[in-house]
Motif scaffolding. Structure first.
Motif, PDB file in Angstrom:
ATOM      1  N   GLY A  14       0.387  -6.302  -6.945  1.00 33.22           N
ATOM      2  CA  GLY A  14       1.382  -5.315  -6.572  1.00 33.22           C
ATOM      3  C   GLY A  14       2.715  -5.972  -6.260  1.00 33.22           C
ATOM      4  O   GLY A  14       2.859  -7.194  -6.324  1.00 33.22           O
ATOM      5  N   ARG A  15       3.681  -5.163  -5.896  1.00 29.59           N
ATOM      6  CA  ARG A  15       5.056  -5.630  -5.684  1.00 29.59           C
ATOM      7  C   ARG A  15       5.289  -6.230  -4.302  1.00 29.59           C
ATOM      8  O   ARG A  15       6.077  -7.155  -4.137  1.00 29.59           O
ATOM      9  N   LEU A  16       4.589  -5.711  -3.288  1.00 32.22           N
ATOM     10  CA  LEU A  16       4.887  -6.101  -1.906  1.00 32.22           C
ATOM     11  C   LEU A  16       3.857  -7.075  -1.329  1.00 32.22           C
ATOM     12  O   LEU A  16       2.651  -6.883  -1.512  1.00 32.22           O
ATOM     13  N   PRO A  17       4.298  -8.081  -0.592  1.00 29.70           N
ATOM     14  CA  PRO A  17       3.368  -8.960   0.124  1.00 29.70           C
ATOM     15  C   PRO A  17       2.498  -8.190   1.122  1.00 29.70           C
ATOM     16  O   PRO A  17       1.413  -8.633   1.486  1.00 29.70           O
ATOM     17  N   ALA A  18       2.964  -7.012   1.558  1.00 31.69           N
ATOM     18  CA  ALA A  18       2.207  -6.196   2.516  1.00 31.69           C
ATOM     19  C   ALA A  18       0.833  -5.817   1.981  1.00 31.69           C
ATOM     20  O   ALA A  18      -0.098  -5.618   2.763  1.00 31.69           O
ATOM     21  N   TYR A  19       0.687  -5.711   0.658  1.00 26.79           N
ATOM     22  CA  TYR A  19      -0.607  -5.319   0.103  1.00 26.79           C
ATOM     23  C   TYR A  19      -1.658  -6.404   0.350  1.00 26.79           C
ATOM     24  O   TYR A  19      -2.790  -6.106   0.722  1.00 26.79           O
ATOM     25  N   ALA A  20      -1.279  -7.667   0.177  1.00 26.52           N
ATOM     26  CA  ALA A  20      -2.195  -8.770   0.483  1.00 26.52           C
ATOM     27  C   ALA A  20      -2.463  -8.841   1.985  1.00 26.52           C
ATOM     28  O   ALA A  20      -3.602  -9.082   2.412  1.00 26.52           O
ATOM     29  N   GLU A  21      -1.432  -8.586   2.785  1.00 33.01           N
ATOM     30  CA  GLU A  21      -1.605  -8.593   4.238  1.00 33.01           C
ATOM     31  C   GLU A  21      -2.575  -7.492   4.662  1.00 33.01           C
ATOM     32  O   GLU A  21      -3.416  -7.694   5.544  1.00 33.01           O
ATOM     33  N   GLY A  22      -2.468  -6.319   4.041  1.00 31.79           N
ATOM     34  CA  GLY A  22      -3.397  -5.225   4.335  1.00 31.79           C
ATOM     35  C   GLY A  22      -4.824  -5.575   3.959  1.00 31.79           C
ATOM     36  O   GLY A  22      -5.760  -5.236   4.693  1.00 31.79           O
ATOM     37  N   ALA A  23      -4.985  -6.275   2.831  1.00 35.56           N
ATOM     38  CA  ALA A  23      -6.325  -6.703   2.415  1.00 35.56           C
ATOM     39  C   ALA A  23      -6.909  -7.691   3.428  1.00 35.56           C
ATOM     40  O   ALA A  23      -8.088  -7.602   3.790  1.00 35.56           O
ATOM     41  N   ARG A  24      -6.081  -8.607   3.907  1.00 33.74           N
ATOM     42  CA  ARG A  24      -6.551  -9.578   4.907  1.00 33.74           C
ATOM     43  C   ARG A  24      -6.899  -8.892   6.225  1.00 33.74           C
ATOM     44  O   ARG A  24      -7.891  -9.247   6.877  1.00 33.74           O
ATOM     45  N   ALA A  25      -6.118  -7.898   6.614  1.00 33.17           N
ATOM     46  CA  ALA A  25      -6.407  -7.167   7.854  1.00 33.17           C
ATOM     47  C   ALA A  25      -7.716  -6.397   7.730  1.00 33.17           C
ATOM     48  O   ALA A  25      -8.517  -6.364   8.677  1.00 33.17           O
TER      49      ALA A  25
END
Length: 194
Positions: A14-25
């Motif tokens: 995806g475009r945003l680093p937030a998506y990987a952060e959400g997966a880690r959370a």
């Protein structure tokens, strides 16, 4: 009791680093509660981040991937268990069988198709397991608006609409899963058009 949660998500980052952060959370929330991950078996994109983080934190990961996608989606070789199926239909059925609930992280058409299908199965009382959207960085805001519209227009019953839980915090979403009670089966009545 939730032993395994199936997570649908993108094989793209995806475009945003937030998506990987959400997966880690989400990975951290699953491992904290001793819940195993069932997912699509890839080492790419959001899928790979999610699986790698669950494994890094000492959790259990079961990947389910069809033969045709082992090469294309780069099947993850470091999982607790990797199951290879003959077809996408067999993949989805096995993921549903292995899981006690279903969450969608950000993803594309496959992610949408999978979470909507499993929600439809719940609507039809084919299972009584919770379904949810982890709304990372507002990714599902517009889908949520459309689903509200479908309810308001009489195409999704309020009880079925309420079956899809939405939250931007994985711990809160899992708490909602804890209290989930499936509505009674719907009696389908044909209505004539005006």
């Amino acid at each position: 009791m939730l032993k395994n949660i199936c997570v649908y998500c993108g094989s793209s980052p995806g475009r945003l680093p937030a998506y990987a952060e959400g997966a880690r959370a989400l990975a951290a929330a699953l491992v904290e509660r001793g819940i195993g991950l069932v997912y699509g078996g890839s080492n790419l994109g959001v899928m790979g981040v999610l699986a790698d983080e669950v494994l890094r934190l000492g959790g259990r990961v079961t990947g389910v991937i069809p033969e045709a996608l082992v090469e294309k989606e780069a099947g993850h070789n470091g999982l607790s268990e990797l199951r290879i199926t003959r077809s996408m239909h067999e993949r989805k059925a096995l993921m549903a069988e292995l899981s006690d609930g279903f969450i969608a992280l950000p993803g594309g058409l496959g992610t949408l198709e999978e979470i909507l299908e499993i929600w439809t199965w719940a609507q039809l009382s084919l299972h009584e397991k919770p379904c949810g959207l982890l709304n990372v960085a507002g990714y599902y805001d517009r889908l949520g608006g459309f689903l509200d519209h479908a309810r308001d227009e009489g195409f999704v019953r309020p009880a079925h609409h309420a079956m899809m839980m939405v939250d931007d915090d994985p711990r809160r979403l899992l708490q909602q899963f804890d209290g989930y009670v499936a509505p009674p089966p719907t009696r389908w009545v044909e209505r004539s058009l005006p």
